[in-house]
Design a protein around this motif. Structure first.
Motif, PDB file in Angstrom:
ATOM      1  N   GLY A  85       0.808  -1.214   0.000  1.00  0.00           N
ATOM      2  CA  GLY A  85       0.000   0.000   0.000  1.00  0.00           C
ATOM      3  C   GLY A  85       0.840   1.262   0.000  1.00  0.00           C
ATOM      4  O   GLY A  85       2.048   1.231  -0.277  1.00  0.00           O
ATOM      5  N   ARG A  86       0.206   2.388   0.320  1.00  0.00           N
ATOM      6  CA  ARG A  86       0.855   3.687   0.316  1.00  0.00           C
ATOM      7  C   ARG A  86       1.400   4.023   1.697  1.00  0.00           C
ATOM      8  O   ARG A  86       0.839   3.618   2.719  1.00  0.00           O
ATOM      9  N   ALA A  87       2.504   4.798   1.722  1.00  0.00           N
ATOM     10  CA  ALA A  87       3.148   5.186   2.976  1.00  0.00           C
ATOM     11  C   ALA A  87       3.166   6.699   3.104  1.00  0.00           C
ATOM     12  O   ALA A  87       3.346   7.426   2.121  1.00  0.00           O
ATOM     13  N   LEU A  88       2.998   7.170   4.345  1.00  0.00           N
ATOM     14  CA  LEU A  88       3.069   8.590   4.667  1.00  0.00           C
ATOM     15  C   LEU A  88       4.158   8.783   5.709  1.00  0.00           C
ATOM     16  O   LEU A  88       4.125   8.170   6.772  1.00  0.00           O
ATOM     17  N   GLU A  89       5.139   9.635   5.397  1.00  0.00           N
ATOM     18  CA  GLU A  89       6.202   9.932   6.359  1.00  0.00           C
ATOM     19  C   GLU A  89       5.959  11.288   6.997  1.00  0.00           C
ATOM     20  O   GLU A  89       5.891  12.310   6.310  1.00  0.00           O
ATOM     21  N   PHE A  90       5.829  11.291   8.330  1.00  0.00           N
ATOM     22  CA  PHE A  90       5.763  12.535   9.086  1.00  0.00           C
ATOM     23  C   PHE A  90       7.173  13.108   9.203  1.00  0.00           C
ATOM     24  O   PHE A  90       8.106  12.398   9.565  1.00  0.00           O
ATOM     25  N   ALA A  91       7.339  14.415   8.930  1.00  0.00           N
ATOM     26  CA  ALA A  91       8.640  15.087   8.980  1.00  0.00           C
ATOM     27  C   ALA A  91       9.630  14.387   8.052  1.00  0.00           C
ATOM     28  O   ALA A  91      10.654  13.868   8.472  1.00  0.00           O
ATOM     29  N   ILE A  92       9.326  14.408   6.764  1.00  0.00           N
ATOM     30  CA  ILE A  92      10.111  13.670   5.777  1.00  0.00           C
ATOM     31  C   ILE A  92      11.490  14.267   5.558  1.00  0.00           C
ATOM     32  O   ILE A  92      12.408  13.588   5.101  1.00  0.00           O
ATOM     33  N   GLY A  93      11.681  15.541   5.908  1.00  0.00           N
ATOM     34  CA  GLY A  93      13.005  16.149   5.826  1.00  0.00           C
ATOM     35  C   GLY A  93      13.568  16.160   4.421  1.00  0.00           C
ATOM     36  O   GLY A  93      12.883  16.490   3.451  1.00  0.00           O
ATOM     37  N   THR A  94      14.827  15.772   4.304  1.00  0.00           N
ATOM     38  CA  THR A  94      15.500  15.755   2.998  1.00  0.00           C
ATOM     39  C   THR A  94      15.302  14.439   2.259  1.00  0.00           C
ATOM     40  O   THR A  94      15.893  14.228   1.207  1.00  0.00           O
ATOM     41  N   GLY A  95      14.500  13.548   2.824  1.00  0.00           N
ATOM     42  CA  GLY A  95      14.199  12.299   2.121  1.00  0.00           C
ATOM     43  C   GLY A  95      15.159  11.168   2.398  1.00  0.00           C
ATOM     44  O   GLY A  95      15.264  10.233   1.602  1.00  0.00           O
ATOM     45  N   ARG A  96      15.826  11.201   3.546  1.00  0.00           N
ATOM     46  CA  ARG A  96      16.792  10.140   3.880  1.00  0.00           C
ATOM     47  C   ARG A  96      16.176   8.752   3.749  1.00  0.00           C
ATOM     48  O   ARG A  96      16.794   7.828   3.192  1.00  0.00           O
ATOM     49  N   ILE A  97      14.925   8.586   4.225  1.00  0.00           N
ATOM     50  CA  ILE A  97      14.231   7.305   4.127  1.00  0.00           C
ATOM     51  C   ILE A  97      13.201   7.330   3.000  1.00  0.00           C
ATOM     52  O   ILE A  97      13.035   6.345   2.270  1.00  0.00           O
ATOM     53  N   GLY A  98      12.510   8.441   2.832  1.00  0.00           N
ATOM     54  CA  GLY A  98      11.439   8.504   1.837  1.00  0.00           C
ATOM     55  C   GLY A  98      11.896   8.264   0.422  1.00  0.00           C
ATOM     56  O   GLY A  98      11.216   7.576  -0.354  1.00  0.00           O
ATOM     57  N   VAL A  99      13.061   8.808   0.058  1.00  0.00           N
ATOM     58  CA  VAL A  99      13.546   8.644  -1.325  1.00  0.00           C
ATOM     59  C   VAL A  99      13.880   7.182  -1.626  1.00  0.00           C
ATOM     60  O   VAL A  99      13.402   6.626  -2.624  1.00  0.00           O
ATOM     61  N   PRO A 100      14.690   6.498  -0.810  1.00  0.00           N
ATOM     62  CA  PRO A 100      14.945   5.084  -1.118  1.00  0.00           C
ATOM     63  C   PRO A 100      13.715   4.203  -0.968  1.00  0.00           C
ATOM     64  O   PRO A 100      13.597   3.190  -1.675  1.00  0.00           O
ATOM     65  N   LEU A 101      12.792   4.565  -0.085  1.00  0.00           N
ATOM     66  CA  LEU A 101      11.572   3.775   0.051  1.00  0.00           C
ATOM     67  C   LEU A 101      10.728   3.888  -1.220  1.00  0.00           C
ATOM     68  O   LEU A 101      10.183   2.885  -1.706  1.00  0.00           O
ATOM     69  N   ALA A 102      10.623   5.087  -1.770  1.00  0.00           N
ATOM     70  CA  ALA A 102       9.909   5.258  -3.034  1.00  0.00           C
ATOM     71  C   ALA A 102      10.609   4.514  -4.162  1.00  0.00           C
ATOM     72  O   ALA A 102       9.957   3.909  -5.025  1.00  0.00           O
ATOM     73  N   ALA A 103      11.945   4.531  -4.155  1.00  0.00           N
ATOM     74  CA  ALA A 103      12.699   3.808  -5.176  1.00  0.00           C
ATOM     75  C   ALA A 103      12.492   2.305  -5.075  1.00  0.00           C
ATOM     76  O   ALA A 103      12.617   1.580  -6.067  1.00  0.00           O
ATOM     77  N   ALA A 104      12.147   1.828  -3.859  1.00  0.00           N
ATOM     78  CA  ALA A 104      11.882   0.402  -3.660  1.00  0.00           C
ATOM     79  C   ALA A 104      10.484   0.011  -4.104  1.00  0.00           C
ATOM     80  O   ALA A 104      10.110  -1.162  -4.002  1.00  0.00           O
ATOM     81  N   GLY A 105       9.695   0.979  -4.581  1.00  0.00           N
ATOM     82  CA  GLY A 105       8.377   0.674  -5.122  1.00  0.00           C
ATOM     83  C   GLY A 105       7.209   1.024  -4.227  1.00  0.00           C
ATOM     84  O   GLY A 105       6.059   0.736  -4.576  1.00  0.00           O
ATOM     85  N   VAL A 106       7.472   1.634  -3.054  1.00  0.00           N
ATOM     86  CA  VAL A 106       6.387   2.030  -2.154  1.00  0.00           C
ATOM     87  C   VAL A 106       5.980   3.467  -2.481  1.00  0.00           C
ATOM     88  O   VAL A 106       6.817   4.367  -2.433  1.00  0.00           O
ATOM     89  N   PRO A 107       4.718   3.737  -2.812  1.00  0.00           N
ATOM     90  CA  PRO A 107       4.295   5.124  -3.031  1.00  0.00           C
ATOM     91  C   PRO A 107       4.387   5.907  -1.725  1.00  0.00           C
ATOM     92  O   PRO A 107       3.752   5.559  -0.736  1.00  0.00           O
ATOM     93  N   VAL A 108       5.190   6.966  -1.715  1.00  0.00           N
ATOM     94  CA  VAL A 108       5.464   7.732  -0.502  1.00  0.00           C
ATOM     95  C   VAL A 108       4.934   9.155  -0.649  1.00  0.00           C
ATOM     96  O   VAL A 108       5.148   9.813  -1.664  1.00  0.00           O
ATOM     97  N   THR A 109       4.244   9.624   0.391  1.00  0.00           N
ATOM     98  CA  THR A 109       3.860  11.019   0.547  1.00  0.00           C
ATOM     99  C   THR A 109       4.494  11.519   1.832  1.00  0.00           C
ATOM    100  O   THR A 109       4.727  10.738   2.763  1.00  0.00           O
ATOM    101  N   GLY A 110       4.789  12.813   1.912  1.00  0.00           N
ATOM    102  CA  GLY A 110       5.417  13.358   3.104  1.00  0.00           C
ATOM    103  C   GLY A 110       4.670  14.542   3.672  1.00  0.00           C
ATOM    104  O   GLY A 110       3.897  15.200   2.977  1.00  0.00           O
ATOM    105  N   ILE A 111       4.906  14.793   4.950  1.00  0.00           N
ATOM    106  CA  ILE A 111       4.530  16.033   5.611  1.00  0.00           C
ATOM    107  C   ILE A 111       5.816  16.633   6.162  1.00  0.00           C
ATOM    108  O   ILE A 111       6.612  15.934   6.786  1.00  0.00           O
ATOM    109  N   GLU A 112       6.043  17.919   5.905  1.00  0.00           N
ATOM    110  CA  GLU A 112       7.284  18.574   6.328  1.00  0.00           C
ATOM    111  C   GLU A 112       7.023  20.044   6.624  1.00  0.00           C
ATOM    112  O   GLU A 112       6.361  20.732   5.846  1.00  0.00           O
ATOM    113  N   LEU A 113       7.565  20.524   7.745  1.00  0.00           N
ATOM    114  CA  LEU A 113       7.364  21.901   8.167  1.00  0.00           C
ATOM    115  C   LEU A 113       8.424  22.859   7.631  1.00  0.00           C
ATOM    116  O   LEU A 113       8.149  24.024   7.395  1.00  0.00           O
TER     117      LEU A 113
END
Length: 253
Positions: free
Chosen positions: A49-77
């Protein structure tokens, strides 16, 4: 730096200078042996399914997770942190909502919401941390999970009557924590020293509210979650009384 601050009025800490120096590709918290197990575990928990990262920042985890095939959305202040993320992935790859992770709403429904690297401690009140759990629950489909990576408060290193301890000491850097045990607050002081004569120093501070695992579990219950698992790290190492951090998975019915 050991910790990060993005919420409850502290977005200004993450200015352009800090954001530009945040990424350390291939080293520290960006090392493959750190990022890889987290991405693997989160991919498993997303369950297609889809993943939501709270405080995604510079994408340390979100970018490789999306590259692994998981649709990623972020929230960032932080705008500067988001600018760094946009140098790696566009809006079409990782959509991001600008806002506070305790209240901002991302469109759609998710099977996984996650917070890494102690980020829930950036919320400086118990009420704010409970609101973060409730915000995660609002975004999740039935049966979805909320994953938190967090340090275990290490008050054993704080002798009676002493209010500060050194947590980092290396060439060009000194890290000092000051404690307010009444309000469960820590302020991390990061001293960076220039090379050369005079050794000019730069100081940055980041405040946090530490949370005991049992308190975190109660927050989950208040938001409708049940604790599914707790391990000492992303690899699934057993959590014990000596563990200095944990990865906790909370599941909705």
């Amino acid at each position: 730096m050991r910790r990060s601050v993005r919420d409850e009025g502290f977005a200004e800490i993450w200015d352009d200078e800090i954001a530009d120096a945040y990424d350390t590709p291939g080293a520290g918290m960006f090392a493959p042996e750190v990022v890889g197990p987290a991405v693997a575990r989160l991919t498993e928990l997303a369950a297609g399914g889809r993943a939501l990262e709270f405080a995604i920042g510079t994408g340390r985890i979100g970018v490789p997770l999306a590259a692994a095939g998981v649709p990623v959305t972020g929230i960032e202040l932080s705008g500067p942190m988001l600018r760094r993320l946009r140098a790696k992935a566009g809006e079409e790859t990782i959509p991001v909502v600008v806002g506070d992770m305790a209240s901002a709403t991302a469109p759609g429904e998710y099977t996984l919401v996650y917070l890494v690297f102690n980020t829930i401690s950036n919320l400086l009140t118990q009420a704010g941390q409970v609101a973060c759990f409730r915000n995660a629950a609002r975004h999740l489909a039935p049966g979805g999970c909320f994953v938190i990576e967090l340090e275990v408060p290490d008050l054993r290193r704080l002798p009676p009557g002493q209010g500060a301890v050194v947590f980092g000491n290396e060439p060009g850097y000194l890290g000092l924590d000051t404690f307010d045990v009444l309000n469960q607050r820590i302020v991390s002081h990061h001293f960076t020293f220039d090379a050369g004569p005079g050794r000019a120093a730069r100081l940055t501070r980041s405040p946090h509210r530490y949370v005991w695992p049992s308190e975190l579990d109660l927050m989950g219950q208040l938001a409708g979650f049940a604790l599914e698992s707790r391990h000492a790290d992303w690899r699934g190492t057993e959590f014990t009384g000596e563990s200095r951090s944990h990865v906790s998975v909370y599941r909705l019915p």
